[in-house]
Enzyme design. Structure first.
Site, PDB file in Angstrom:
ATOM      1  CE  LYS A  28       1.521   1.526   3.727  1.00 39.72           C
ATOM      2  NZ  LYS A  28       2.052   1.417   4.929  1.00 39.72           N
ATOM      3  N   GLY A  71      10.103  -3.746   5.225  1.00 43.52           N
ATOM      4  CA  GLY A  71      10.446  -2.710   6.210  1.00 43.52           C
ATOM      5  C   GLY A  71      10.729  -1.366   5.574  1.00 43.52           C
ATOM      6  CG  LEU A  91       6.459   0.736  -0.348  1.00 42.12           C
ATOM      7  CD1 LEU A  91       6.988   0.285  -1.708  1.00 42.12           C
ATOM      8  CD2 LEU A  91       5.664   2.044  -0.505  1.00 42.12           C
ATOM      9  CB  SER A 122       4.366  -5.919   8.439  1.00 39.81           C
ATOM     10  OG  SER A 122       3.677  -4.693   8.541  1.00 39.81           O
ATOM     11  CG  ASP A 162      -0.189  -0.252   6.949  1.00 41.00           C
ATOM     12  OD1 ASP A 162      -0.746   0.815   6.654  1.00 41.00           O
ATOM     13  OD2 ASP A 162       1.009  -0.326   7.309  1.00 41.00           O
TER      14      ASP A 162
HETATM   15  N1  ATP Z   1       8.056 -11.434   2.745  1.00 46.65           N
HETATM   16  C1  ATP Z   1       8.157 -11.457   4.065  1.00 46.65           C
HETATM   17  N2  ATP Z   1       8.627 -12.565   4.694  1.00 46.65           N
HETATM   18  C2  ATP Z   1       8.716 -12.603   6.023  1.00 46.65           C
HETATM   19  N3  ATP Z   1       8.395 -11.590   6.855  1.00 46.65           N
HETATM   20  C3  ATP Z   1       7.936 -10.470   6.301  1.00 46.65           C
HETATM   21  C4  ATP Z   1       7.793 -10.334   4.881  1.00 46.65           C
HETATM   22  N4  ATP Z   1       7.323  -9.113   4.621  1.00 46.65           N
HETATM   23  C5  ATP Z   1       7.178  -8.495   5.833  1.00 46.65           C
HETATM   24  N5  ATP Z   1       7.548  -9.296   6.840  1.00 46.65           N
HETATM   25  C6  ATP Z   1       7.518  -8.963   8.282  1.00 46.65           C
HETATM   26  O1  ATP Z   1       7.259  -7.569   8.407  1.00 46.65           O
HETATM   27  C7  ATP Z   1       8.385  -6.875   8.997  1.00 46.65           C
HETATM   28  C8  ATP Z   1       8.525  -5.495   8.399  1.00 46.65           C
HETATM   29  O2  ATP Z   1       7.414  -4.762   8.815  1.00 46.65           O
HETATM   30  P1  ATP Z   1       7.395  -3.198   9.073  1.00 46.65           P
HETATM   31  O3  ATP Z   1       6.022  -2.892   9.523  1.00 46.65           O
HETATM   32  O4  ATP Z   1       8.522  -2.801   9.965  1.00 46.65           O
HETATM   33  O5  ATP Z   1       7.651  -2.579   7.622  1.00 46.65           O
HETATM   34  P2  ATP Z   1       6.642  -2.365   6.422  1.00 46.65           P
HETATM   35  O6  ATP Z   1       5.366  -3.084   6.721  1.00 46.65           O
HETATM   36  O7  ATP Z   1       7.355  -2.746   5.185  1.00 46.65           O
HETATM   37  O8  ATP Z   1       6.401  -0.795   6.446  1.00 46.65           O
HETATM   38  P3  ATP Z   1       5.107   0.066   6.934  1.00 46.65           P
HETATM   39  O9  ATP Z   1       4.496  -0.666   8.083  1.00 46.65           O
HETATM   40  O10 ATP Z   1       5.664   1.399   7.368  1.00 46.65           O
HETATM   41  O11 ATP Z   1       4.253   0.177   5.739  1.00 46.65           O
HETATM   42  C9  ATP Z   1       9.542  -7.815   8.734  1.00 46.65           C
HETATM   43  O12 ATP Z   1      10.617  -7.608   9.629  1.00 46.65           O
HETATM   44  C10 ATP Z   1       8.877  -9.177   8.937  1.00 46.65           C
HETATM   45  O13 ATP Z   1       8.639  -9.427  10.309  1.00 46.65           O
HETATM   46  C1  MEV Z   2       2.714   4.746  10.779  1.00 48.63           C
HETATM   47  C2  MEV Z   2       1.382   4.078  10.488  1.00 48.63           C
HETATM   48  O1  MEV Z   2       0.362   5.078  10.574  1.00 48.63           O
HETATM   49  C3  MEV Z   2       1.319   3.533   9.075  1.00 48.63           C
HETATM   50  C4  MEV Z   2       2.347   2.491   8.742  1.00 48.63           C
HETATM   51  O2  MEV Z   2       2.157   2.079   7.414  1.00 48.63           O
HETATM   52  C5  MEV Z   2       1.144   3.008  11.522  1.00 48.63           C
HETATM   53  C6  MEV Z   2      -0.272   2.456  11.509  1.00 48.63           C
HETATM   54  O3  MEV Z   2      -1.195   3.115  11.060  1.00 48.63           O
HETATM   55  O4  MEV Z   2      -0.423   1.341  12.020  1.00 48.63           O
HETATM   56 MG    MG Z   3       4.233  -2.646   8.450  1.00 47.50          MG
END
Ligand code: ATP
Ligand code: MEV
Ligand code: MG
Length: 416
Positions: free
Chosen positions: A11, A147, A150, A153, A223
């Site tokens: 997203k 991480g 986008l 997680s 998200d």
């Molecule tokens: N393909 C994947 N395989 C395993 N774990 C994953 C995978 N994608 C995401 N994760 C999990 O999500 C964590 C990253 O999540 P985080 O919320 O910190 O970043 P994001 O979701 O990319 O960014 P945001 O929440 O700001 O949009 C990883 O450390 C892992 O625990």
């Molecule tokens: C930073 C935040 O607002 C968005 C993360 O993609 C956290 C959340 O809404 O859970």
């Molecule tokens: Mg995340």
């Protein structure tokens, strides 16, 4: 169950990140970059979890989960009485111990993915009337940078929830679909083609939120909601509204490649909020005002797609929000660099997601000089950043045909 392949999109938060954690409105859209999961029945009595994106591979026997983990998580037997509830602190400790994470160390963000898997595996099957835990191989591959803001997680948690609910018989997709990957704009009218009913999607979303909670700490739920439903949504206090009038925005996503953890960034904003409550409340309200204003401009643009004044307004909202996010403490020098570099081409950029590094999006207006876009990308890449050009909106969680018959499924999903 048979082989199952499911995917869910990442997203981009257009406006409202962080403020949404405090009950303010935010606007998000799904992206054409997805996480994929493939589950296969296994004959060896084991659960094999293969997460190459985070370099983790784990194996447990179903018997060890049944004897050593399940009785500690589900006291009253698993007979369909478990409902989707967040993991308690005690349960997280039990899961950590089972996953062999030392007691006195905190789990790394990657290890939290394993904890989230174990929790959802146990609880989803205990919430179904099926009494046997399955042995299977589960491999996940993401096109999203992990991480980086986008929603990797959330896409991970949505895939996990969907595959476990499908295997436990609580949702049932009978007709897998080839996913149209280009310019697909998910909306409620098209959600039927993704494989599940609206109620089934909401159940997936509920469980995915619990996975997000393990990985994030205190997520707002935006998200996982956008990843489940696709298209574009506005979100406030867990109330999801599909944005019906969404223009086809063209954006440039840039990954700073600066690693950061959403969990820590959200905790940092909370600290600042506790210290400067009144000031932060005003800032978060201003961010909400931007999200609401952007919705009005999106509606106007979907009626009049080339309205230059509306685009100028969107650009201003991007600039103001970027400054406010800096004020909440989630800026980073790498983000400032992208904002300044794109500004030299009269392009407007803000961070997206939790900030502190991660990704930005830059709005590209209709009629933009294509040489400028090429050159700005070149300059960003020379700085070591990674760029993707895309349009907002794509299908939500989707069920794919199995085997190698769906060309949109990455080949790495079939490697072991
Ligand atoms: N393909 C994947 N395989 C395993 N774990 C994953 C995978 N994608 C995401 N994760 C999990 O999500 C964590 C990253 O999540 P985080 O919320 O910190 O970043 P994001 O979701 O990319 O960014 P945001 O929440 O700001 O949009 C990883 O450390 C892992 O625990
Ligand atoms: C930073 C935040 O607002 C968005 C993360 O993609 C956290 C959340 O809404 O859970
Ligand atoms: Mg995340």
């Amino acid at each position: 169950m048979d082989e199952t392949i499911i995917s869910a999109p990442g997203k981009v938060i257009l406006h409202g990140e962080h403020a949404v954690v405090y009950g303010k409105t935010a606007v998000a859209s799904s992206l054409n970059l997805r996480c994929f999961v493939r589950a296969l029945p296994s004959e060896d009595g084991c659960i094999n979890l293969d997460l190459p994106d985070v370099f983790l591979q784990r194996q447990w026997t179903v018997k060890s989960v049944q004897d050593n983990l399940l009785p500690r998580l589900v006291q009253n037997g698993y007979d369909g009485i478990v409902s989707p509830e967040p993991a308690s602190e005690d349960e997280l400790e039990i899961l950590k111990e089972f996953a062999k994470i030392p007691k006195d160390s905190t789990a790394t963000t990657s290890e939290l993915a394993v904890i989230a898997f174990l929790y959802l595996y146990c609880k989803v099957f205990c919430s179904s009337s099926k009494r046997t835990l399955p042995a299977f191989r589960l491999r996940m591959i993401s096109e999203l940078p992990v991480g980086a803001g986008l929603g990797s997680s959330a896409a991970f948690s949505v895939c996990l929830a969907a595959v476990l609910l499908q295997w436990s018989g609580q949702i049932s997709c009978k007709s897998p679909q080839h996913l149209p990957r280009e310019d697909y704009r998910g909306d409620t009218a098209m959600s039927g083609s993704l494989g599940w009913s609206r109620d089934e999607q909401l159940l997936i979303n509920k469980w995915a939120f619990l996975g997000e909670k393990i990985i994030h700490g205190q997520p707002s739920g935006i998200d996982n909601s956008i990843s489940t439903l696709g298209g574009a949504i506005s979100f406030q206090n867990k109330i999801i509204e599909t944005v019906q009038k969404m223009p086809k925005l063209r954006i440039l996503l840039t990954n700073t490649k600066v690693p950061r953890s959403t969990k820590l960034l959200v905790a940092g904003v909370r600290k600042r909020h506790e210290k400067h409550t009144l000031v932060m409340e005003h800032m978060l309200e201003a961010i909400e005002g931007i999200a609401q204003q952007s919705l009005r401009v999106f509606a106007a643009l979907s009626d009049k797609p080339y309205d230059t004044e509306a685009y100028a307004e969107l650009e201003e909202l991007i600039d103001i929000n970027q400054s406010l996010l800096n004020g909440t403490g989630v800026g980073h020098t790498s983000l400032d660099k992208i904002v300044a570099l794109t500004a030299r081409y009269n392009l407007h950029t803000k961070l997206t997601g939790a900030g502190g590094g991660g990704c930005t999006y830059t709005l590209i207006k209709p009629g933009a000089d294509e040489d400028d876009i090429k050159n700005v990308k070149k300059e960003l890449e020379l700085e070591g950043f990674q760029c993707w050009e895309t349009c907002v909106g794509s299908a939500g969680v989707a069920y794919h045909p199995t085997g190698h018959s769906d060309p949109t499924v990455p080949q790495q999903l079939f490697e072991s």
